[in-house]
Design a protein around this motif. Sequence first.
Motif, PDB file in Angstrom:
ATOM      1  N   LYS A   1      -0.792  68.130  63.413  1.00  0.00           N
ATOM      2  CA  LYS A   1      -1.840  68.843  63.121  1.00  0.00           C
ATOM      3  C   LYS A   1      -2.610  67.632  62.279  1.00  0.00           C
ATOM      4  N   LEU A   2      -2.173  67.259  61.422  1.00  0.00           N
ATOM      5  CA  LEU A   2      -2.790  65.980  60.203  1.00  0.00           C
ATOM      6  C   LEU A   2      -3.456  64.850  61.222  1.00  0.00           C
ATOM      7  N   GLY A   3      -2.428  64.481  62.183  1.00  0.00           N
ATOM      8  CA  GLY A   3      -2.976  63.342  63.022  1.00  0.00           C
ATOM      9  C   GLY A   3      -4.302  63.759  63.971  1.00  0.00           C
ATOM     10  N   ALA A   4      -3.989  65.058  64.492  1.00  0.00           N
ATOM     11  CA  ALA A   4      -5.235  65.362  65.406  1.00  0.00           C
ATOM     12  C   ALA A   4      -6.459  65.603  64.424  1.00  0.00           C
ATOM     13  N   THR A   5      -6.353  66.206  63.348  1.00  0.00           N
ATOM     14  CA  THR A   5      -7.771  66.423  62.512  1.00  0.00           C
ATOM     15  C   THR A   5      -8.175  65.109  61.798  1.00  0.00           C
ATOM     16  N   HIS A   6      -7.246  64.134  61.604  1.00  0.00           N
ATOM     17  CA  HIS A   6      -7.740  62.931  61.166  1.00  0.00           C
ATOM     18  C   HIS A   6      -8.630  62.113  62.149  1.00  0.00           C
ATOM     19  N   MET A   7      -8.140  62.084  63.521  1.00  0.00           N
ATOM     20  CA  MET A   7      -8.788  61.580  64.499  1.00  0.00           C
ATOM     21  C   MET A   7     -10.044  62.032  64.901  1.00  0.00           C
ATOM     22  N   LEU A   8     -10.102  63.462  64.927  1.00  0.00           N
ATOM     23  CA  LEU A   8     -11.418  64.282  65.222  1.00  0.00           C
ATOM     24  C   LEU A   8     -12.234  64.193  64.144  1.00  0.00           C
ATOM     25  N   SER A   9     -11.767  63.771  62.773  1.00  0.00           N
ATOM     26  CA  SER A   9     -13.068  63.592  61.638  1.00  0.00           C
ATOM     27  C   SER A   9     -13.088  62.090  61.456  1.00  0.00           C
ATOM     28  N   GLY A  10     -12.342  61.154  62.073  1.00  0.00           N
ATOM     29  CA  GLY A  10     -12.393  59.812  62.063  1.00  0.00           C
ATOM     30  C   GLY A  10     -13.847  59.339  62.849  1.00  0.00           C
ATOM     31  N   TYR A  11     -14.978  59.300  62.149  1.00  0.00           N
ATOM     32  CA  TYR A  11     -16.185  59.034  62.792  1.00  0.00           C
ATOM     33  C   TYR A  11     -15.917  57.462  63.385  1.00  0.00           C
ATOM     34  N   ASP A  12     -15.521  56.656  62.610  1.00  0.00           N
ATOM     35  CA  ASP A  12     -15.425  55.264  62.790  1.00  0.00           C
ATOM     36  C   ASP A  12     -14.565  55.071  64.220  1.00  0.00           C
ATOM     37  N   HIS A  13     -13.323  55.796  64.264  1.00  0.00           N
ATOM     38  CA  HIS A  13     -12.786  55.583  65.559  1.00  0.00           C
ATOM     39  C   HIS A  13     -13.487  56.310  66.652  1.00  0.00           C
ATOM     40  N   LEU A  14     -14.046  57.471  66.350  1.00  0.00           N
ATOM     41  CA  LEU A  14     -14.915  58.123  67.539  1.00  0.00           C
ATOM     42  C   LEU A  14     -16.086  57.363  68.051  1.00  0.00           C
ATOM     43  N   LEU A  15     -16.765  56.571  67.021  1.00  0.00           N
ATOM     44  CA  LEU A  15     -17.756  55.882  67.544  1.00  0.00           C
ATOM     45  C   LEU A  15     -17.410  54.475  68.401  1.00  0.00           C
ATOM     46  N   PHE A  16     -16.313  54.044  67.870  1.00  0.00           N
ATOM     47  CA  PHE A  16     -15.895  52.930  68.658  1.00  0.00           C
ATOM     48  C   PHE A  16     -15.464  53.551  70.195  1.00  0.00           C
ATOM     49  N   LEU A  17     -14.671  54.390  70.078  1.00  0.00           N
ATOM     50  CA  LEU A  17     -14.545  54.952  71.390  1.00  0.00           C
ATOM     51  C   LEU A  17     -15.716  55.410  72.451  1.00  0.00           C
ATOM     52  N   PHE A  18     -16.496  55.903  71.821  1.00  0.00           N
ATOM     53  CA  PHE A  18     -17.795  56.314  72.375  1.00  0.00           C
ATOM     54  C   PHE A  18     -18.334  55.029  73.121  1.00  0.00           C
ATOM     55  N   GLY A  19     -18.510  53.750  72.257  1.00  0.00           N
ATOM     56  CA  GLY A  19     -19.118  52.586  72.950  1.00  0.00           C
ATOM     57  C   GLY A  19     -18.101  52.259  73.787  1.00  0.00           C
ATOM     58  N   VAL A  20     -16.756  52.370  73.830  1.00  0.00           N
ATOM     59  CA  VAL A  20     -15.951  51.713  74.826  1.00  0.00           C
ATOM     60  C   VAL A  20     -16.303  52.529  76.313  1.00  0.00           C
ATOM     61  N   ILE A  21     -16.456  53.526  76.181  1.00  0.00           N
ATOM     62  CA  ILE A  21     -16.577  54.513  77.578  1.00  0.00           C
ATOM     63  C   ILE A  21     -17.952  54.550  77.948  1.00  0.00           C
ATOM     64  N   PHE A  22     -19.000  54.232  77.176  1.00  0.00           N
ATOM     65  CA  PHE A  22     -20.571  54.351  77.316  1.00  0.00           C
ATOM     66  C   PHE A  22     -20.837  54.189  78.610  1.00  0.00           C
ATOM     67  N   PHE A  23     -20.574  52.738  79.234  1.00  0.00           N
ATOM     68  CA  PHE A  23     -20.980  52.717  80.406  1.00  0.00           C
ATOM     69  C   PHE A  23     -19.893  52.620  81.652  1.00  0.00           C
TER      70      PHE A  23
ATOM     71  N   LEU B   1      -5.086  53.559  60.327  1.00  0.00           N
ATOM     72  CA  LEU B   1      -4.475  54.942  60.331  1.00  0.00           C
ATOM     73  C   LEU B   1      -3.198  55.012  59.719  1.00  0.00           C
ATOM     74  N   SER B   2      -2.604  53.860  59.663  1.00  0.00           N
ATOM     75  CA  SER B   2      -1.222  53.578  58.943  1.00  0.00           C
ATOM     76  C   SER B   2      -1.435  53.749  57.510  1.00  0.00           C
ATOM     77  N   THR B   3      -2.556  52.913  56.948  1.00  0.00           N
ATOM     78  CA  THR B   3      -2.753  52.973  55.331  1.00  0.00           C
ATOM     79  C   THR B   3      -2.953  54.468  54.921  1.00  0.00           C
ATOM     80  N   ARG B   4      -3.592  55.080  55.792  1.00  0.00           N
ATOM     81  CA  ARG B   4      -4.167  56.511  55.639  1.00  0.00           C
ATOM     82  C   ARG B   4      -2.778  57.306  55.272  1.00  0.00           C
ATOM     83  N   LEU B   5      -1.813  57.329  56.367  1.00  0.00           N
ATOM     84  CA  LEU B   5      -0.758  58.081  56.568  1.00  0.00           C
ATOM     85  C   LEU B   5      -0.065  57.709  55.300  1.00  0.00           C
ATOM     86  N   GLN B   6       0.094  56.490  54.956  1.00  0.00           N
ATOM     87  CA  GLN B   6       1.046  55.964  53.758  1.00  0.00           C
ATOM     88  C   GLN B   6       0.575  56.455  52.279  1.00  0.00           C
ATOM     89  N   GLN B   7      -0.600  57.037  52.197  1.00  0.00           N
ATOM     90  CA  GLN B   7      -1.028  57.815  51.063  1.00  0.00           C
ATOM     91  C   GLN B   7      -0.100  59.184  50.828  1.00  0.00           C
TER      92      GLN B   7
END
Length: 255
Positions: free
Chosen positions: A40-62, A144-150
């Motif tokens: 659950k933490l991994g899913a919510t972390h990705m869904l709230s990870g605006y930097d990851h989401l912005l990058f993915l948005f850029g990748v699939i944009f075209f 993601l690893s640096t966050r998990l290791q907290q």
Amino acid sequence: MKIITFLFANLLLTLTASAHGISDADKQGILEGGNLEYLKLGATHMLSGYDHLLFLFGVIFFLTKFKDIVKFITAFTLGHCITLVFATLLHIQANFYLIDAVIALTVCYKAFDNLDGFRKYIGIQSPNLLTAVFLFGLIHGFGLSTRLQQLPLGQEGLVLRILSFNVGVEVGQIIALAVMGLFLAQWRTRPSFLQFSKAANVLLMAAGLLLLLMQLHGYQHTRFADDFPLNKDEHFHIHENMDTNRDLETAQTAP
């Protein structure tokens, strides 16, 4: 000027404080729960990870073909899985603000690539995108690893906990990609896509730069904690004093 500094400093402070780290509530939930909590933490972390989401948005944009989306997202997923798993297992750590600053640069890179910046402004062909996405995946996975290791991970059952978090990240990524993919598919059918696709990527680059500033600002708070308290009033006075000293130095050096 001081009002602008105050507003900008508070914006950075608010964004820094709400960055997608591991909250105390998440830590408590992990201690009381099991591997399902890591998923659950991994899913919510990705869904709230605006930097990851912005990058993915850029990748699939075209990207218009499903097989192309799968190809690039697989490269990204492979990259972040490698560093997420092995950096956590080997306890390889770094300042997460600096890692997230590099991740912000990957957002800027993808927006620049979408704007055909390499050909227009540098005069070279764009580097191999599949390779770049894989390499950037390694960086995102380290973040993601640096966050998990907290979290107090311990050693017993460590691999299963890491894998549970990783699976959660992939679930969150699939959900995010489904939403972004549907949005882009609908938008491409409208004339506004061609009219505003350039503006969208300019905004994407601006968002990446803002994230970069946010993370570097956060790093200042961790590196120089005594000079940059996280209290808003004290924080403003620090920046106000910095502006005053800078004005005095300018006046003294002026002819």
